[in-house]
Enzyme design. Structure first.
Site, PDB file in Angstrom:
ATOM      1  CG  ASP A  99      -2.300   0.438   0.970  1.00 57.16           C
ATOM      2  OD1 ASP A  99      -2.469   1.547   0.426  1.00 57.16           O
ATOM      3  OD2 ASP A  99      -3.231  -0.318   1.290  1.00 57.16           O
ATOM      4  CG  ASP A 203      -4.778   5.505   0.939  1.00 57.42           C
ATOM      5  OD1 ASP A 203      -5.581   4.592   1.122  1.00 57.42           O
ATOM      6  OD2 ASP A 203      -4.804   6.582   1.567  1.00 57.42           O
ATOM      7  CD  GLU A 262      -8.897   4.341  -1.800  1.00 60.39           C
ATOM      8  OE1 GLU A 262      -9.845   3.987  -1.094  1.00 60.39           O
ATOM      9  OE2 GLU A 262      -7.984   5.076  -1.362  1.00 60.39           O
ATOM     10  CG  HIS A 334      -9.136  -1.569   4.095  1.00 58.77           C
ATOM     11  ND1 HIS A 334      -8.858  -1.526   2.741  1.00 58.77           N
ATOM     12  CD2 HIS A 334      -8.790  -0.352   4.571  1.00 58.77           C
ATOM     13  CE1 HIS A 334      -8.370  -0.339   2.432  1.00 58.77           C
ATOM     14  NE2 HIS A 334      -8.321   0.401   3.520  1.00 58.77           N
ATOM     15  CG  ASP A 335     -11.609   1.740   3.280  1.00 62.88           C
ATOM     16  OD1 ASP A 335     -11.154   1.663   4.432  1.00 62.88           O
ATOM     17  OD2 ASP A 335     -10.968   2.204   2.312  1.00 62.88           O
TER      18      ASP A 335
END
Ligand code: GLC
Ligand code: CA
Length: 563
Positions: A99, A203, A262, A334-335
């Site tokens: 990440d 991210d 993302e 994970h969100d």
């Protein structure tokens, strides 16, 4: 296909390290724990593992607030553990993607510590510092709100100025206008690639270029948030920055690396530009339209998604990136709350079938599928009892502010149970021993009590499990070229419960049929060329074999036919 496009045939598995496998009994997952589970991932057959952040961090946002990009948080292990993970993953043919969180750092990163120390510090301009407004200078520089509730600006008493934080106040935004910032980030990325990692998941990367005037945002009609998005999403220099990053970091490497950006608020038209291989920006983007469906004026007002809207959205992305660019495919991360609870049915009689159905539909779209840990088991949302069970900063802040504003606590809790990111972050369910085999200690987040039934050990032992269905889907992507490379055509877009489409490639036609409901679904009005499809081969189904490939679909039944 050139080697450069290997990711088209790949399936990525996302690990949220905190919740995956604890190895030392402190209740928090870690890198040695991941190493212990590599055989499991190899059996599932995934090509790439993406790790949510494991860097040094005060953990204000569970590691998305990074204090040292070039070291590992002791909670998760050491750099030597990561070297060992890379080596052992590679030995199994699994690539490792890290990440990359560079829209912001932690406020404890030495860059920010220096930056805040004085107005003339050489790193002052590495972040967004502005004087306050109003007579006393006590009003924030603009009206933007943070994604985690409250203003996006924090007054720093040391110098009397405000800094911008689109996320928590412990996540100050980096100033990408400053070339020193960019070069520091690129150098750090090269360092990781030299260490053997195979790419980055970036991210909120479409937030790095901001309108430098930082103007006030217009309130968005229908939204309760004063969102500055117009001034920092897909901003003026974003394409320039990504191309510069590509040239400085990825070009000339012996192996083609994986890059996925993302990008909240990205449109299909933007995505074509971001992912056109000729433009050298990123391989694919995570877009948010389909996971934004069913959400009302406020992020926390959620209703069941209408399947027609889901098909219209995903279908538009398929069409928009059919010729140029590439899609990423996901239900979960994970969100996001758990897909089987949201788009399928977590009722005991439908959970397994609907989890397999969701996997079938997603993996048969054109694009690279992402599996989020536990999705391959059909893990569900968690029955959180009280407000104290919610640990995520976004949920905690929302609850506190909504209650303070006079909201009904029960209603707010109900919203959290449906929408909280904590649903995705409960411990991975490995077996039916205490704490689901995740830890011998006290797990940092509550284990879902359904682990006694839903767990990896049971799934691996059962050939009809969700796990083995996912394993077959992954295997099919590797063996059936039409899945990675075929054209996509949506069928019956107006049907309220049938999700159907074809994939075609060099004389092979595939048909996917999926019944998003608990009722039987007759196909006679919807299938064109019934004779052809009734004589086709069924490559994969999620229930006992049907009487014929075109027999009515049973509740939550999905079929993959090859004609
Ligand atoms: C991304 C991450 C999310 C994080 C945020 C800030 O959306 O996926 O978990 O909170 O960025 O880094
Ligand atoms: Ca641990």
């Amino acid at each position: 296909m050139t080697d450069d496009q290997w990711f088209r045939e790949a399936v990525v598995y996302q690990i949220y390290p905190r919740s995956f496998q604890d190895s030392n009994g402190d209740g928090i997952g870690d890198v040695p724990g991941i190493i212990r589970r590599l055989d499991y991932l190899e059996q599932l057959g995934v090509d790439v593992v993406w790790l949510s952040p494991i860097y040094t961090s005060p953990q204000d946002d569970n590691g998305y607030d990074i204090a040292d990009y070039q070291d590992i948080d002791p909670t998760f292990g050491t750099l030597a553990d990561v070297d060992s993970l890379i080596e052992q993953a590679h030995a199994r043919g699994i690539r490792i993607v890290m990440d990359l969180v560079v829209n912001h750092t932690s406020d404890e990163h030495p860059w920010f510590v220096e930056s805040r120390s004085s107005k003339d510090n050489p790193k002052r301009d590495w972040y967004w510092w502005r004087p306050g407004r109003g007579a006393e200078g006590r009003d924030a520089p603009n009206n933007w709100e943070s994604f985690f509730s409250g203003p996006a600006w924090e007054l720093d008493e040391a110098t009397g100025e405000y800094y911008l934080h689109l996320f928590s106040r412990k996540q100050p935004d980096l100033n990408w206008e400053n070339p020193e910032v960019r070069e520091a980030v690129y150098a750090m990325m090269r360092w990781w690639l030299d260490r053997g990692v195979d790419g980055f998941r970036m991210d909120v990367i479409n937030m790095i270029s901001k309108d430098t005037a930082l103007p006030d945002a217009e309130p968005v009609p229908g939204s309760s948030m004063v969102f500055g998005g117009d001034h920092f999403l897909n901003g003026p220099r974003i394409h320039e920055f990504l191309r510069e990053m590509h040239a400085s970091v990825f070009e000339g490497r012996p192996e083609k690396l994986l890059t996925v950006g993302e990008m909240p608020g990205v449109t299909v038209e933007d995505a074509v530009l971001y992912t056109d291989p000729e433009r050298h920006e990123v391989d694919m983007v995570f877009q948010f339209e389909h996971v934004g469906l069913g959400i009302g004026a406020h992020k926390w007002d959620r209703s069941r998604v209408d399947l027609r809207d889901l098909k219209a959205s995903l279908g538009r992305w398929q069409e928009g990136l059919a010729k140029v660019g590439w899609n990423s495919l996901y239900w979960n991360n994970h969100d996001q709350p758990r897909a089987v609870s949201r788009f399928g049915s977590d009722a005991p009689e439908h959970r397994v079938a609907s989890a397999k159905l969701l996997g079938t539909v997603l993996h048969l779209h054109r694009g690279t599928p992402y599996v989020y840990q536990g999705e391959e088991l059909g893990m569900t949302n968690v029955p959180f009892a009280t407000a104290a069970d919610f640990l995520d900063i976004e949920s905690v802040n929302y609850y506190a502010l909504a209650v303070a504003a006079g909201g009904d606590a029960e209603h707010i809790l109900a919203n959290l149970r449906i929408g909280s990111r904590d649903n995705a972050r409960s411990p991975m369910q490995w077996d039916d021993t205490t704490n689901a085999g995740f830890t011998t200690g006290q797990p940092w987040s509550a284990t879902n009590p359904n682990y006694t039934e839903i767990n990896a050990a049971a799934a691996v032992a059962d050939p009809e499990s969700v796990f083995h269905h996912y394993r077959r889907l992954i295997e099919l992507r590797h063996t059936e070229p039409a899945i990675a490379h075929g054209d996509f055509t949506m069928l019956a877009p107006d049907h309220p419960t049938l999700y159907a489409f074809t994939r075609s490639h060099e004389g092979t036609d595939l048909l996917v049929l999926a019944n998003f409901s608990g009722d039987e679904l007759d196909l006679s009005d919807t299938i064109t060329e019934p004779d052809r499809w009734s004589a086709s081969t069924m490559l994969l189904g999620n229930l006992a074999d049907p009487a014929s490939p075109t027999a009515p679909l049973r509740p939550w039944e999905a079929r993959l036919l090859k004609g």
